[in-house]
Motif scaffolding. Structure first.
Motif, PDB file in Angstrom:
ATOM      1  N   VAL A 130       1.157  -1.072   0.510  1.00  0.00           N
ATOM      2  CA  VAL A 130       0.402  -0.098  -0.478  1.00  0.00           C
ATOM      3  C   VAL A 130       1.076   1.621  -0.487  1.00  0.00           C
ATOM      4  CG1 VAL A 130      -2.102   0.913   1.119  1.00  0.00           C
ATOM      5  CG2 VAL A 130      -1.425  -1.548   0.643  1.00  0.00           C
ATOM      6  N   LYS A 131       0.934   2.321  -0.796  1.00  0.00           N
ATOM      7  CA  LYS A 131       1.327   3.297  -1.320  1.00  0.00           C
ATOM      8  C   LYS A 131       1.019   4.521  -0.445  1.00  0.00           C
ATOM      9  CE  LYS A 131       4.424   0.271  -3.474  1.00  0.00           C
ATOM     10  NZ  LYS A 131       5.260   0.031  -2.468  1.00  0.00           N
ATOM     11  N   LYS A 132       2.041   5.351   0.107  1.00  0.00           N
ATOM     12  CA  LYS A 132       1.774   6.809   0.312  1.00  0.00           C
ATOM     13  C   LYS A 132       2.422   7.883  -1.166  1.00  0.00           C
ATOM     14  CE  LYS A 132       2.377   7.789   4.683  1.00  0.00           C
ATOM     15  NZ  LYS A 132       2.424   8.689   5.922  1.00  0.00           N
ATOM     16  N   GLY A 133       1.113   8.148  -0.854  1.00  0.00           N
ATOM     17  CA  GLY A 133       1.564   9.690  -2.599  1.00  0.00           C
ATOM     18  C   GLY A 133       0.975  11.002  -1.803  1.00  0.00           C
ATOM     19  N   CYS A 134       0.114  10.983  -1.655  1.00  0.00           N
ATOM     20  CA  CYS A 134       0.154  12.806  -0.904  1.00  0.00           C
ATOM     21  C   CYS A 134      -0.486  12.734   0.370  1.00  0.00           C
ATOM     22  CB  CYS A 134      -1.337  12.987  -1.839  1.00  0.00           C
ATOM     23  SG  CYS A 134      -2.872  11.859  -1.633  1.00  0.00           S
ATOM     24  N   ASP A 135      -1.603  11.710   1.038  1.00  0.00           N
ATOM     25  CA  ASP A 135      -1.469  11.783   2.141  1.00  0.00           C
ATOM     26  C   ASP A 135      -2.901  12.459   2.674  1.00  0.00           C
ATOM     27  OD1 ASP A 135      -1.441  10.458   4.555  1.00  0.00           O
ATOM     28  OD2 ASP A 135       0.031  11.324   5.688  1.00  0.00           O
ATOM     29  N   HIS A 136      -2.814  12.960   1.225  1.00  0.00           N
ATOM     30  CA  HIS A 136      -4.716  13.522   2.215  1.00  0.00           C
ATOM     31  C   HIS A 136      -6.039  13.424   0.640  1.00  0.00           C
ATOM     32  CE1 HIS A 136      -2.524  16.659   4.459  1.00  0.00           C
ATOM     33  NE2 HIS A 136      -1.327  16.639   3.316  1.00  0.00           N
ATOM     34  N   GLY A 137      -5.956  12.477  -0.030  1.00  0.00           N
ATOM     35  CA  GLY A 137      -6.861  11.826  -0.320  1.00  0.00           C
ATOM     36  C   GLY A 137      -7.010  12.485  -1.748  1.00  0.00           C
ATOM     37  N   GLN A 138      -5.504  12.597  -2.262  1.00  0.00           N
ATOM     38  CA  GLN A 138      -5.798  13.230  -4.090  1.00  0.00           C
ATOM     39  C   GLN A 138      -4.769  12.563  -4.976  1.00  0.00           C
ATOM     40  OE1 GLN A 138      -3.787  16.884  -3.223  1.00  0.00           O
ATOM     41  NE2 GLN A 138      -5.727  17.777  -2.162  1.00  0.00           N
ATOM     42  N   CYS A 139      -5.083  11.703  -4.367  1.00  0.00           N
ATOM     43  CA  CYS A 139      -4.390  10.483  -5.981  1.00  0.00           C
ATOM     44  C   CYS A 139      -4.655   9.116  -5.715  1.00  0.00           C
ATOM     45  CB  CYS A 139      -2.417  10.859  -5.272  1.00  0.00           C
ATOM     46  SG  CYS A 139      -1.946   9.365  -4.306  1.00  0.00           S
ATOM     47  N   GLY A 140      -4.672   8.822  -4.523  1.00  0.00           N
ATOM     48  CA  GLY A 140      -5.190   7.468  -5.206  1.00  0.00           C
ATOM     49  C   GLY A 140      -4.477   6.170  -4.889  1.00  0.00           C
ATOM     50  N   SER A 141      -3.079   6.350  -4.541  1.00  0.00           N
ATOM     51  CA  SER A 141      -1.946   5.305  -4.253  1.00  0.00           C
ATOM     52  C   SER A 141      -2.215   4.822  -3.131  1.00  0.00           C
ATOM     53  CB  SER A 141      -0.820   5.708  -4.740  1.00  0.00           C
ATOM     54  OG  SER A 141      -0.210   6.395  -3.345  1.00  0.00           O
ATOM     55  N   CYS A 142      -2.841   5.041  -2.048  1.00  0.00           N
ATOM     56  CA  CYS A 142      -3.279   3.982  -1.413  1.00  0.00           C
ATOM     57  C   CYS A 142      -4.643   3.637  -0.867  1.00  0.00           C
ATOM     58  CB  CYS A 142      -2.818   5.503   0.681  1.00  0.00           C
ATOM     59  SG  CYS A 142      -4.662   6.446   0.272  1.00  0.00           S
ATOM     60  N   THR A 143      -4.860   3.370  -1.969  1.00  0.00           N
ATOM     61  CA  THR A 143      -6.741   2.419  -2.285  1.00  0.00           C
ATOM     62  C   THR A 143      -6.325   1.000  -1.916  1.00  0.00           C
ATOM     63  OG1 THR A 143      -6.942   3.771  -4.110  1.00  0.00           O
ATOM     64  CG2 THR A 143      -8.143   1.791  -3.749  1.00  0.00           C
ATOM     65  N   VAL A 144      -7.004   0.338  -1.089  1.00  0.00           N
ATOM     66  CA  VAL A 144      -7.521  -1.165  -0.976  1.00  0.00           C
ATOM     67  C   VAL A 144      -9.263  -1.050  -1.212  1.00  0.00           C
ATOM     68  CG1 VAL A 144      -5.158  -0.888   0.786  1.00  0.00           C
ATOM     69  CG2 VAL A 144      -7.824  -0.492   1.844  1.00  0.00           C
ATOM     70  N   LEU A 145      -8.891  -1.892  -0.903  1.00  0.00           N
ATOM     71  CA  LEU A 145     -10.224  -2.875  -0.652  1.00  0.00           C
ATOM     72  C   LEU A 145     -10.668  -3.115   0.602  1.00  0.00           C
ATOM     73  CD1 LEU A 145     -10.880  -5.457  -3.633  1.00  0.00           C
ATOM     74  CD2 LEU A 145     -11.939  -3.240  -3.401  1.00  0.00           C
ATOM     75  N   LEU A 146     -11.788  -2.023   1.601  1.00  0.00           N
ATOM     76  CA  LEU A 146     -11.668  -2.172   2.730  1.00  0.00           C
ATOM     77  C   LEU A 146     -13.506  -2.947   3.181  1.00  0.00           C
ATOM     78  CD1 LEU A 146     -10.207  -0.640   5.396  1.00  0.00           C
ATOM     79  CD2 LEU A 146     -12.805  -1.038   5.260  1.00  0.00           C
ATOM     80  N   ASP A 147     -14.052  -4.115   3.859  1.00  0.00           N
ATOM     81  CA  ASP A 147     -14.455  -4.886   3.201  1.00  0.00           C
ATOM     82  C   ASP A 147     -15.490  -4.680   2.639  1.00  0.00           C
ATOM     83  OD1 ASP A 147     -14.571  -5.563   6.080  1.00  0.00           O
ATOM     84  OD2 ASP A 147     -15.734  -3.212   6.687  1.00  0.00           O
ATOM     85  N   GLY A 148     -14.661  -4.539   1.327  1.00  0.00           N
ATOM     86  CA  GLY A 148     -14.897  -5.006  -0.048  1.00  0.00           C
ATOM     87  C   GLY A 148     -14.990  -4.032  -1.199  1.00  0.00           C
ATOM     88  N   ARG A 149     -14.929  -2.589  -0.199  1.00  0.00           N
ATOM     89  CA  ARG A 149     -15.439  -1.377  -0.640  1.00  0.00           C
ATOM     90  C   ARG A 149     -13.606  -0.579  -1.388  1.00  0.00           C
ATOM     91  NH1 ARG A 149     -20.207   1.115  -0.424  1.00  0.00           N
ATOM     92  NH2 ARG A 149     -21.525   0.088   1.232  1.00  0.00           N
ATOM     93  N   ARG A 150     -13.656  -0.340  -2.891  1.00  0.00           N
ATOM     94  CA  ARG A 150     -12.500   0.543  -2.895  1.00  0.00           C
ATOM     95  C   ARG A 150     -12.317   1.629  -1.390  1.00  0.00           C
ATOM     96  NH1 ARG A 150     -12.776   3.653  -8.716  1.00  0.00           N
ATOM     97  NH2 ARG A 150     -14.633   3.542  -8.642  1.00  0.00           N
ATOM     98  N   HIS A 151     -11.017   1.919  -1.144  1.00  0.00           N
ATOM     99  CA  HIS A 151     -11.270   2.854   0.391  1.00  0.00           C
ATOM    100  C   HIS A 151      -9.925   3.468  -0.023  1.00  0.00           C
ATOM    101  CE1 HIS A 151     -12.657   3.340   3.870  1.00  0.00           C
ATOM    102  NE2 HIS A 151     -11.230   3.560   4.501  1.00  0.00           N
ATOM    103  N   LEU A 152     -10.184   4.414   0.525  1.00  0.00           N
ATOM    104  CA  LEU A 152      -8.366   5.766   0.920  1.00  0.00           C
ATOM    105  C   LEU A 152      -8.209   5.239   1.956  1.00  0.00           C
ATOM    106  CD1 LEU A 152      -8.970   8.833  -0.924  1.00  0.00           C
ATOM    107  CD2 LEU A 152      -8.332   7.035  -1.953  1.00  0.00           C
ATOM    108  N   THR A 153      -6.296   5.103   2.024  1.00  0.00           N
ATOM    109  CA  THR A 153      -6.660   4.393   3.933  1.00  0.00           C
ATOM    110  C   THR A 153      -5.760   5.687   4.292  1.00  0.00           C
ATOM    111  OG1 THR A 153      -4.389   3.198   2.079  1.00  0.00           O
ATOM    112  CG2 THR A 153      -6.025   1.532   3.407  1.00  0.00           C
ATOM    113  N   CYS A 154      -5.673   6.884   4.290  1.00  0.00           N
ATOM    114  CA  CYS A 154      -4.735   7.798   3.758  1.00  0.00           C
ATOM    115  C   CYS A 154      -6.323   8.646   5.081  1.00  0.00           C
ATOM    116  CB  CYS A 154      -3.871   8.478   3.120  1.00  0.00           C
ATOM    117  SG  CYS A 154      -5.230   9.535   2.118  1.00  0.00           S
TER     118      CYS A 154
END
Ligand SMILES: Cc1cc2nc3c(=O)[nH]c(=O)nc-3n(C[C@H](O)[C@H](O)[C@H](O)COP(=O)(O)OP(=O)(O)OC[C@H]3O[C@@H](n4cnc5c(N)ncnc54)[C@H](O)[C@@H]3O)c2cc1C
Ligand code: SF4
Ligand code: FES
Ligand code: FES
Lengths: 333, 168
Positions: free
Chosen positions: B37-61
């Motif tokens: 899981v990658k940290k790009g912007c840390d502010h929700g703007q780039c999507g690089s931290c996306t995982v599937l969380l309880d089946g939904r795509r999710h910004l972990t930052c």
């Protein structure tokens, strides 16, 4: 970030009590705005009261004394609301507004109440090294002389010229939505257009909610007019950008003249802007370029623009003309 | 304040104590060593931290670990079935859907979540008819993937990969 206490109450009443009794507490929903503000130092709560798992995740129709409404719980995710069959068929403008906001991921995370109560994207508000009356009352407004492309043109004050960033809330303003609020003394309802306030000399207050009042849901009337609503967003890139201006509208004509119309704008004010003067000007007249432009100009009579925001006037005119003309064309189809 | 939580990551259950201020992203990377899981912007703007969380795509930052106690997280490396790549992973290989690869785990998770949304009939901003089943043409794919930026500009390959995965 300061030390942070975290609680997850199991009922709305407990959530209200937890925030109402603690000046330093804030509600946390999807976190997509608040977690960012914690990191930036814009929000500095001592305690977070997590409302994301409260049993407020239903979307259902109800018959009320105001007719049939769609009741949407506070924790319903933006993506689920946009895709809900009743929203798609009976409130298309709301679906379109939600889909125009943020990104696929964020819409999966963001809640209905969090979206309504998200804070301005004014760059100075988000930068704690700069003066900002909304973040720090009395410190001054950096946006007056600074970067102003997103600034308000209606209802601003010398203390704050920020705009409300939500797309969803603009559609809700056009669709006569009520917000249901739970406080320590019980439940109350208000039009969504009374939820957000203009900055005046208290720009630190975005809304008319008291500390500790929890939004439990919204109610949107399912009318024939709402079923032909739409939303148009103008932005700097095709996707994943905040609105420069936006238009939520619904119109019904008979014999070439307007029978009924709803119009609200985003990107123009501290609150979603219900354009009642323009609605009034349009009623009983034709929907053509000239009539719509005149109605827009009537609404903008008191607009105050700066060098950075003058572009919004012709943009609003154009976007509103195109939106209403397209709706009327669709009516004939 | 430290709070005990449980996170299941790529099928493995982890119990850990987290400071309430820790994001899911930092819990994964710094505490559990899950660096897919990658940290790009840390502010929700780039999507690089996306995982599937309880089946939904999710910004972990943009979410706190304590608020996700009990969640089921799937990262890009949890998608494969042993040595057999997930069709979306295979499609990224087939189409050169990356250059440096930094945004790729987020792109892959986002594509998996997005294809599931489309399968369930979710419309997008560019869907002309809100009542119709979405047809994932290139405009639909671009719009639905717009939350994932790529600084290398590998977009033509990413588009080709997602197109292939959507057809399969
Ligand atoms: C990169 C990026 C781009 C974006 N683009 C757009 C866009 O184009 N259009 C758009 O409309 N939005 C956009 N957004 C904003 C997004 O829609 C909001 O962050 C989201 O809707 C907030 O919902 P949430 O549930 O995550 O709220 P949170 O972040 O959890 O909370 C937001 C606020 O609401 C309060 N709150 C939450 N629930 C309640 C409740 N039930 N009662 C009382 N108060 C409550 C919280 O205390 C907090 O102050 C964007 C965000 C990002 C990060
Ligand atoms: S416009 Fe409002 S939010 Fe922006 S700097 Fe001025 S006071 Fe702050
Ligand atoms: S690191 Fe989360 S969106 Fe950029
Ligand atoms: S491949 Fe390098 S950022 Fe996308």
């Amino acid at each position: 970030m300061r030390a942070l206490d975290y609680v997850r109450p199991s009922t709305p009443e407990e959530a209200v009590a937890a925030v109402a009794g603690d000046e330093d507490a804030m509600f946390l929903a999807g976190g997509s705005n608040l977690v960012d503000h914690l990191k930036l130092g814009v929000a500095r709560p001592g305690r977070l009261v997590d409302v994301s798992r409260l049993p407020l995740d239903e979307v259902a129709t109800h018959d009320t004394d105001r007719g049939t409404v769609l009741r949407v719980g506070a924790t319903v995710r933006n993506a689920d609301l946009a895709a809900h069959p009743v929203v798609r068929s009976r409130l298309p403008g709301l679906s379109r507004a939600l889909l125009a906001g943020a990104s696929g991921q964020i819409r999966q995370q963001a809640s209905t109440a969090g979206n309504l109560l998200q804070r301005t994207r004014c760059v100075y508000f988000q930068d704690v090294t700069t003066p900002c009356n909304k973040r720090e009352p009395g410190s001054g407004c950096s946006a007056l002389e600074g970067y102003g492309r997103y600034n308000a043109v209606l209802g601003a004050s010398e203390h704050c010229v920020a705009t409300h960033p939500s797309d969803m809330a603009v559609a809700m303003a056009a669709l006569d939505t009520s917000v249901v609020v739970l406080g320590p003394d019980g439940e109350r309802r208000m039009p969504s257009t009374d939820l957000h306030r203009l900055p005046g000399d208290e720009p630190q207050r975005d809304t008319t909610l008291a500390h500790g009042e929890l939004v439990t849901g919204v109610e949107i009337p399912l009318t024939d007019l709402a079923a032909v609503s739409t939303y148009r967003k103008v932005r700097d890139r095709a996707s994943y950008a905040f609105a420069l201006v936006s238009v939520a509208a619904a119109v019904r004509t008979a014999g070439g003249v307007v029978e009924d119309v709803r119009l609200a704008w985003g990107g123009v004010a501290h609150a979603p802007w219900r354009a009642r003067r323009a609605e009034e000007a349009l009623r009983c007249g034709p929907v053509d370029e000239q009539a719509v432009a005149a109605a827009v100009d009537a609404e903008l009579a008191e607009a105050e623009t700066s060098e950075a925001t003058t572009y919004k006037v012709p943009m609003l005119r154009g976007a509103t003309v195109e939106t209403l003309l397209a709706l009327v064309e669709g009516e004939d189809a | 304040m430290d709070v005990p939580i449980t996170l299941t990551v790529d099928g493995v259950e982890h119990r850990l104590d987290v400071d309430t201020r820790t994001t899911v992203l930092d819990a994964l990377r710094e505490r559990l060593g899950v660096t897919t899981v990658k940290k790009g912007c840390d502010h929700g703007q780039c999507g690089s931290c996306t995982v599937l969380l309880d089946g939904r795509r999710h910004l972990t930052c943009l979410s706190l670990a304590v608020a996700q106690d009990g969640a089921e997280v799937v990262t890009a490396s949890g998608l494969a079935d042993g040595d057999v790549l997930h069709p979306v992973q295979q499609a990224f290989l087939d189409h050169d859907g990356y250059q440096c690869g930094y945004c790729t785990p987020g792109q892959v998770c986002s594509a998996v979540g997005m294809l599931d949304e489309a399968k369930r009939g979710h419309p997008s901003h560019v869907t002309a008819d809100l009542g119709a089943e979405p047809d994932l043409d290139d405009d639909e794919i671009r719009e639905r993937m717009s939350g994932n930026l790529c600084r290398c500009g590998a977009y033509p390959g990413i588009l080709g990969a997602v197109r292939q995965a959507a057809r399969s």
